[in-house]
Design an enzyme around this catalytic site. Structure first.
Site, PDB file in Angstrom:
ATOM      1  CG  ASP A   1      26.832  -9.379 -18.926  1.00  0.00           C
ATOM      2  OD1 ASP A   1      27.126  -9.271 -17.721  1.00  0.00           O
ATOM      3  OD2 ASP A   1      26.193 -10.350 -19.403  1.00  0.00           O
TER       4      ASP A   1
ATOM      5  CE  LYS B   1      29.091 -12.199 -19.762  1.00  0.00           C
ATOM      6  NZ  LYS B   1      28.408 -13.509 -19.881  1.00  0.00           N
TER       7      LYS B   1
ATOM      8  CG  ASP C   1      24.617  -8.336 -22.685  1.00  0.00           C
ATOM      9  OD1 ASP C   1      23.994  -9.088 -23.458  1.00  0.00           O
ATOM     10  OD2 ASP C   1      24.660  -8.503 -21.450  1.00  0.00           O
TER      11      ASP C   1
ATOM     12  NE  ARG D   1      18.223 -15.121 -16.800  1.00  0.00           N
ATOM     13  CZ  ARG D   1      18.562 -16.386 -17.001  1.00  0.00           C
ATOM     14  NH1 ARG D   1      17.995 -17.358 -16.307  1.00  0.00           N
ATOM     15  NH2 ARG D   1      19.460 -16.702 -17.905  1.00  0.00           N
TER      16      ARG D   1
HETATM   17  N1  BES Z   1      24.926 -11.387 -22.010  1.00  0.00           N
HETATM   18  C1  BES Z   1      24.996 -12.754 -21.655  1.00  0.00           C
HETATM   19  C2  BES Z   1      24.600 -13.688 -22.785  1.00  0.00           C
HETATM   20  C3  BES Z   1      25.440 -13.678 -24.033  1.00  0.00           C
HETATM   21  C4  BES Z   1      26.384 -14.661 -24.237  1.00  0.00           C
HETATM   22  C5  BES Z   1      25.248 -12.740 -25.016  1.00  0.00           C
HETATM   23  C6  BES Z   1      27.130 -14.675 -25.389  1.00  0.00           C
HETATM   24  C7  BES Z   1      26.001 -12.751 -26.168  1.00  0.00           C
HETATM   25  C8  BES Z   1      26.933 -13.722 -26.368  1.00  0.00           C
HETATM   26  C9  BES Z   1      24.060 -13.045 -20.475  1.00  0.00           C
HETATM   27  O1  BES Z   1      23.836 -11.993 -19.607  1.00  0.00           O
HETATM   28  C10 BES Z   1      24.674 -14.143 -19.689  1.00  0.00           C
HETATM   29  O2  BES Z   1      25.765 -13.964 -19.232  1.00  0.00           O
HETATM   30  N2  BES Z   1      23.980 -15.256 -19.556  1.00  0.00           N
HETATM   31  C11 BES Z   1      24.465 -16.369 -18.832  1.00  0.00           C
HETATM   32  C12 BES Z   1      23.306 -16.948 -18.064  1.00  0.00           C
HETATM   33  C13 BES Z   1      23.704 -17.997 -17.070  1.00  0.00           C
HETATM   34  C14 BES Z   1      24.510 -17.399 -15.951  1.00  0.00           C
HETATM   35  C15 BES Z   1      22.442 -18.637 -16.519  1.00  0.00           C
HETATM   36  C16 BES Z   1      24.990 -17.399 -19.842  1.00  0.00           C
HETATM   37  O3  BES Z   1      24.387 -17.546 -20.898  1.00  0.00           O
HETATM   38  O4  BES Z   1      26.010 -18.016 -19.565  1.00  0.00           O
HETATM   39 ZN    ZN Z   2      25.331 -11.824 -18.091  1.00  0.00          ZN
HETATM   40 ZN    ZN Z   3      24.029 -10.083 -20.452  1.00  0.00          ZN
END
Ligand code: BES
Ligand code: ZN
Ligand code: ZN
Length: 479
Positions: free
Chosen positions: A250, A257, A268, A331
């Site tokens: 991811d 990111k 992920d 999601r």
């Molecule tokens: N894969 C990430 C979530 C994650 C964060 C997993 C830290 C493991 C450790 C997910 O896809 C993500 O990036 N979520 C975002 C959602 C937001 C953009 C609404 C997040 O949590 O920042």
């Molecule tokens: Zn993500």
């Molecule tokens: Zn993710």
């Protein structure tokens, strides 16, 4: 690596661990006078619970448990002591260790073995010095009055957990979505399970818009894997369906990111690893249950044709989604899998995903954030399994008010909520695609740890595998 664990009726092994209740007389240990005095002092005056001494031509670990301690705490204490003993056994070059108890302590000695075995895990395949670094410990002998079925289940749970860790620890350049699909199907077929992998063409024909949109920025194709365990003696009529997030990496996509937040994002696909290893354990143990696992997989990248914030995509079930952050990709791929699950009329669907940073920030790595829809009764049993295997659940609410955050002006839903309650709004997004009892486990906190922690080790932890295997075994027993 994976330890060979077996039950013995007698043994000449000189390196031993004796487990006794802390108030039992020490005389049964048959130590010489000097050693006996030493142990008495350590145990009764200094209140030491683990004592190590050289006797009988080997190392003797004496472990004293407290039978008054609450069951879940006591078992966890045993696992942690097992991890401690593992460290010492390996630094002493021990290859076979005998675990012995004369006490009525079958569950405790198995928990010690579990801690020992789980902490023996190493992921050194890409190191030149792997052979030098390899743990010396290879075998555990158990001399105790234990239930052999429980031992078999312990061995299976350890193998499955370590496999999930392996999958999580593999970096993207060694594990694409296609590799993931192939590895989980091959291993599952080897224990008698049925596996089918949908390729990109098939996924396009099905119009899985969530999975395809996330995949647009990648040059590697997505996969959708279906694993099924359906023994003739299955006790359930409607299947238990497991769904796991298989984002093999991811980057965040165009909502890229920042660099340090990306460092661990090979994890992920932790949800995918959990469900694949869980159904693998179910099949290995030949549990009389009909179980299906679904794994949508892709990487999330920002290449030429990547989906962009503002895009409106059409999901597998026809729902339109306004994408306002390409980093909320999990999601989207899960929604299509949850829709696909409807065709099985499931008894219950368990979803595992490293879904939100919000879940990790809320409770850290010491538990799993869980949400339930139409599954309140069953959740009690799940929480109980969670306590016993020490993969504890923290239940978050699924109140309807949270859904309002997902309203879009131009589509049926948007893919992110507001700045608060992020783990919950992600859960509410998933709920939209379900019509069956549903439990969602957000394992973003515990799936991958950067600091070594007892028998959980470092890196991938395989969180959720021991929980699912314990729960499903209990579930089968109750049917
Ligand atoms: N894969 C990430 C979530 C994650 C964060 C997993 C830290 C493991 C450790 C997910 O896809 C993500 O990036 N979520 C975002 C959602 C937001 C953009 C609404 C997040 O949590 O920042
Ligand atoms: Zn993500
Ligand atoms: Zn993710």
């Amino acid at each position: 690596m994976a330890l060979f664990i077996h039950h013995v009726a007698q043994s000449n092994t000189s390196d031993r661990l004796f487990l006794t209740e802390k108030n039992e007389p020490l005389e049964t240990l048959k130590l010489n006078q000097e050693a006996l005095e030493f142990v008495k002092n350590q145990r009764d005056k200094l209140k030491k619970e683990l004592i190590e001494l050289n006797q009988f031509g080997g190392i003797q670990f004496l472990l004293f448990f407290d039978k008054e301690m609450d069951e879940a705490k006591r078992l966890e204490w045993c696992r942690k002591q097992g991890a401690q003993v593992n460290k010492s056994a390996n630094s002493n070059g021990i290859s076979t260790l005998l675990l012995e108890t004369k006490s009525d302590a079958a569950a405790e000695i198995l928990a010690v073995a579990e801690g020992l075995a789980l902490s023996n895990y190493q992921f050194h395949k890409y190191r030149k010095d792997a052979a030098d670094k390899k743990n010396s410990l290879e075998k555990l002998e158990i001399l105790a009055d234990i239930n052999l079925k429980k031992l078999e289940h312990l061995i299976i749970a350890v193998e499955a957990n370590c496999w999930a860790r392996d999958l999580v620890n593999e970096p993207l350049n060694k594990l694409s979505a296609v590799d993931l699909a192939e590895q989980i199907s091959t291993k599952f077929r080897a224990v008698g399970g049925k596996a089918e992998v949908f390729n990109k063409q098939k996924i396009e024909a099905l119009k899985m818009g969530g999975l395809l949109s996330v995949n647009k920025g990648s040059i590697d194709p997505p996969t959708f894997t279906i694993l099924e365990w359906k023994p003739e003696n299955a006790k359930n009529t409607k299947p238990v369906v497991l769904v796991g997030k298989g984002v093999v990496y991811d980057t965040g996509g165009l909502s890229l990111k920042p660099s340090n937040a990306m460092d661990t994002m090979k994890c992920d696909m932790g949800g995918a690893a959990t469900v694949a290893a869980s159904i693998f354990a179910v099949a290995s143990a030949k549990l009389p249950l009909h179980v299906i696992a679904l794994v949508p997989a892709t990487d999330n990248r920002p290449d030429g044709n990547a989906y962009v914030p503002g895009d409106v995509i059409t999901m597998f079930d026809g729902t339109t989604v306004e994408v306002l952050n390409t980093d909320a990709e999990g999601r989207l791929i899960l929604a299509d899998a949850l829709t696909y699950a409807k065709k099985f009329s499931p008894e219950i669907v368990f979803n595992f995903a490293t879904l939100t940073g919000a879940a990790a920030r809320a409770i850290g790595s010491q538990g799993i954030v869980a949400m339930e829809v139409k599954a309140a009764d069953l959740f009690c049993d799940l929480a109980q399994s969670g306590n016993l295997v020490h993969e504890r659940l923290v239940k978050f609410p699924m109140w309807d008010e949270y859904r309002e955050q997902l309203r879009s002006e131009i589509a049926d839903l948007k893919n992110i909520g507001g700045p608060e309650g992020g783990a919950i709004t992600a859960g509410k997004f998933l709920e939209h695609f379900t019509d069956y009892p549903f439990v969602h486990f957000d394992i973003a906190g515990p799936a991958f740890i950067e600091k070594r922690d007892s028998y959980r080790g470092i890196g991938g932890t395989g969180t959720g595998v021991r929980l699912m295997f314990h729960y499903l075994n209990e579930y089968a027993n109750k049917l």
